[in-house]
Design a protein around this motif. Structure first.
Motif, PDB file in Angstrom:
ATOM      1  N   LYS A  49     -22.348   2.296  16.654  1.00 47.71           N
ATOM      2  CA  LYS A  49     -23.594   2.998  15.545  1.00 47.71           C
ATOM      3  C   LYS A  49     -22.154   2.692  13.815  1.00 47.71           C
ATOM      4  N   ILE A  50     -21.555   3.853  14.889  1.00 43.93           N
ATOM      5  CA  ILE A  50     -20.331   3.797  13.252  1.00 43.93           C
ATOM      6  C   ILE A  50     -19.679   2.400  12.579  1.00 43.93           C
ATOM      7  N   GLU A  51     -18.925   2.129  13.697  1.00 41.57           N
ATOM      8  CA  GLU A  51     -17.903   0.243  13.671  1.00 41.57           C
ATOM      9  C   GLU A  51     -19.384  -1.051  12.698  1.00 41.57           C
ATOM     10  N   ARG A  52     -20.604  -0.678  13.461  1.00 40.65           N
ATOM     11  CA  ARG A  52     -22.041  -1.159  12.686  1.00 40.65           C
ATOM     12  C   ARG A  52     -21.309  -0.487  10.946  1.00 40.65           C
ATOM     13  N   ASN A  53     -21.582   0.324  11.280  1.00 43.69           N
ATOM     14  CA  ASN A  53     -22.415   0.830   9.646  1.00 43.69           C
ATOM     15  C   ASN A  53     -20.823   0.763   8.866  1.00 43.69           C
ATOM     16  N   TRP A  60     -21.019  -4.431   1.786  1.00 37.92           N
ATOM     17  CA  TRP A  60     -21.718  -4.297   0.994  1.00 37.92           C
ATOM     18  C   TRP A  60     -20.240  -4.530  -0.705  1.00 37.92           C
ATOM     19  N   GLY A  61     -19.532  -3.982  -0.375  1.00 35.33           N
ATOM     20  CA  GLY A  61     -18.184  -4.056  -0.967  1.00 35.33           C
ATOM     21  C   GLY A  61     -17.999  -2.100  -1.088  1.00 35.33           C
ATOM     22  N   LEU A  62     -18.357  -1.325  -0.587  1.00 32.94           N
ATOM     23  CA  LEU A  62     -17.900  -0.354  -0.754  1.00 32.94           C
ATOM     24  C   LEU A  62     -16.308   0.578  -0.156  1.00 32.94           C
TER      25      LEU A  62
END
Length: 98
Positions: A49-53, A60-62
């Motif tokens: 999940k962390i990697e996906r996030n 999103w350019g964050l």
């Protein structure tokens, strides 16, 4: 005046909904993070999940793509609480309540 507390290593107890998110943010901020959970399966889900996030955040350019692998490298997973907290300067409890 006393010296400020130096936080170098962080342990997150619980890798579910809250725990993995807290851990991902600390790792992205540059802290070594130990994720603890009683289930190896849950830990693997949390790391996925962390990697996906991170990839979504990059999309999103964050964050920059170049930040992902170093942040992932700061995460370690443990099913032994004693091992997870051994070098911890800060422990965040995020264990589910049943």
């Amino acid at each position: 005046m006393s010296d400020p507390i130096s936080i170098r290593n962080i342990t997150i107890a619980g890798s579910g909904t809250m725990g993995h998110g807290i851990g991902q943010d600390f790792a992205l901020a540059g802290f070594p993070v130990s994720l603890y959970d009683i289930s190896e399966e849950q830990l693997q889900k949390a790391l996925q999940k962390i990697e996906r996030n991170y990839h979504e955040m990059a999309g999103w350019g964050l964050i920059a793509e170049e930040e992902i692998q170093p942040a992932l490298g700061r995460l370690r997973a443990f099913t032994s609480l004693a091992d997870a907290v051994q070098d911890a300067d800060l422990v965040v409890e995020a264990v589910p309540e049943y």
